[in-house]
Write a protein that holds these residues in place. Structure first.
Motif, short mmCIF file in Angstrom:
data_model
loop_
_atom_site.label_atom_id
_atom_site.label_comp_id
_atom_site.label_asym_id
_atom_site.label_seq_id
_atom_site.Cartn_x
_atom_site.Cartn_y
_atom_site.Cartn_z
N GLN A 123 0.81 -1.22 0.00
CA GLN A 123 0.00 0.00 0.00
C GLN A 123 0.84 1.26 0.00
N HIS A 124 2.17 1.13 0.21
CA HIS A 124 3.06 2.29 0.23
C HIS A 124 3.87 2.44 -1.05
N GLN A 125 3.57 1.65 -2.08
CA GLN A 125 4.32 1.73 -3.33
C GLN A 125 4.16 3.11 -3.97
N GLN A 126 5.23 3.56 -4.60
CA GLN A 126 5.20 4.80 -5.37
C GLN A 126 5.62 4.47 -6.78
N PRO A 127 5.15 5.04 -7.78
CA PRO A 127 4.10 6.06 -7.80
C PRO A 127 2.72 5.41 -7.79
N ASP A 128 1.68 6.23 -7.98
CA ASP A 128 0.34 5.69 -8.11
C ASP A 128 0.20 5.05 -9.49
N GLY A 129 -0.79 4.18 -9.63
CA GLY A 129 -1.02 3.51 -10.90
C GLY A 129 -1.72 4.40 -11.91
N LEU A 130 -1.98 3.84 -13.09
CA LEU A 130 -2.71 4.55 -14.14
C LEU A 130 -4.16 4.75 -13.73
N VAL A 131 -4.74 5.87 -14.10
CA VAL A 131 -6.15 6.11 -13.82
C VAL A 131 -6.96 5.17 -14.70
N TYR A 132 -7.68 4.23 -14.06
CA TYR A 132 -8.54 3.32 -14.81
C TYR A 132 -9.90 3.97 -15.03
N ASP A 133 -10.43 4.59 -13.99
CA ASP A 133 -11.74 5.22 -14.06
C ASP A 133 -11.73 6.42 -13.12
N LYS A 134 -12.54 7.41 -13.41
CA LYS A 134 -12.58 8.63 -12.61
C LYS A 134 -13.69 8.60 -11.56
N LYS A 135 -14.14 7.41 -11.24
CA LYS A 135 -15.13 7.21 -10.18
C LYS A 135 -14.89 5.85 -9.54
N PRO A 136 -15.29 5.67 -8.29
CA PRO A 136 -15.02 4.42 -7.58
C PRO A 136 -15.94 3.29 -8.04
N PHE A 137 -15.62 2.09 -7.58
CA PHE A 137 -16.39 0.89 -7.92
C PHE A 137 -17.06 0.36 -6.66
N TRP A 182 -6.29 -5.85 -4.76
CA TRP A 182 -6.74 -4.66 -5.49
C TRP A 182 -5.69 -4.27 -6.51
N CYS A 183 -6.11 -4.05 -7.74
CA CYS A 183 -5.20 -3.67 -8.82
C CYS A 183 -4.70 -2.25 -8.60
N LEU A 184 -3.38 -2.10 -8.54
CA LEU A 184 -2.78 -0.78 -8.42
C LEU A 184 -2.24 -0.29 -9.76
N CYS A 185 -1.86 -1.22 -10.64
CA CYS A 185 -1.24 -0.81 -11.91
C CYS A 185 -2.25 -0.17 -12.87
N GLY A 186 -3.53 -0.52 -12.75
CA GLY A 186 -4.56 0.05 -13.62
C GLY A 186 -4.76 -0.71 -14.92
N LYS A 187 -4.08 -1.83 -15.10
CA LYS A 187 -4.16 -2.59 -16.36
C LYS A 187 -5.06 -3.82 -16.28
N SER A 188 -5.50 -4.22 -15.09
CA SER A 188 -6.31 -5.42 -14.93
C SER A 188 -7.60 -5.34 -15.75
N LYS A 189 -7.99 -6.46 -16.32
CA LYS A 189 -9.25 -6.52 -17.07
C LYS A 189 -10.43 -6.81 -16.14
N SER A 190 -10.15 -7.10 -14.87
CA SER A 190 -11.21 -7.38 -13.91
C SER A 190 -11.22 -6.34 -12.79
#
Length: 137
Positions: free
Chosen positions: A44-58, A70-78
């Motif tokens: 949970q302390h990794q830097q930097p933040d991942g890619l913006v997948y969506d501009k609203k929460p799920f 939880w996907c941090l990289c922003g590339k997951s298809k799920s």
């Protein structure tokens, strides 16, 4: 108080998300849940933040005692959960998923902008001008 706007998706048999509805929810910062296993990992302390997948929460139903990634990289298809895409060598992704558990079974809002300060839970960061100006849904 934060207002969270979310789209409710369903997955068809082809595993393609389909929009069902959009919801707005008010969330006090004191209501942001905690990851009960946060002390077991430094993910949970990794830097930097991942890619913006969506501009609203799920919005998602989670079970007490069950461990999630939880996907941090922003590339997951799920999204918002990890599917292992970060392991593909061709993407050269160094970010790892954040493992988490919830204190009690219920409905939670997971961050999809990947910039929350309370990984993996939404803290309203997606409403910032910086996030809204980035690529993503």
């Amino acid at each position: 108080m934060n207002i969270i706007r979310s789209s409710v998706l369903c997955r068809l048999s082809s595993n393609v998300p389909r929009l069902l509805s959009t919801t707005s929810v008010r969330l006090n910062s004191s209501e942001i849940p905690k990851n009960v296993i946060a002390d077991l990992s430094t993910a949970q302390h990794q830097q930097p933040d991942g890619l913006v997948y969506d501009k609203k929460p799920f919005k998602i139903d989670l079970e007490e005692g069950k461990r999630y990634s939880w996907c941090l990289c922003g590339k997951s298809k799920s999204q918002p959960l990890c599917d292992g895409t970060h392991k593909l060598v061709q993407y050269k992704i160094t970010l790892k998923p954040v493992r988490f558990q919830v204190e009690k079974t219920g409905t939670y809002w997971l961050c999809n902008c990947k910039h929350t300060k309370n990984r993996p839970f939404c803290d309203g960061t997606h409403k910032s001008e910086d996030i809204q100006s980035k690529a993503g849904k």
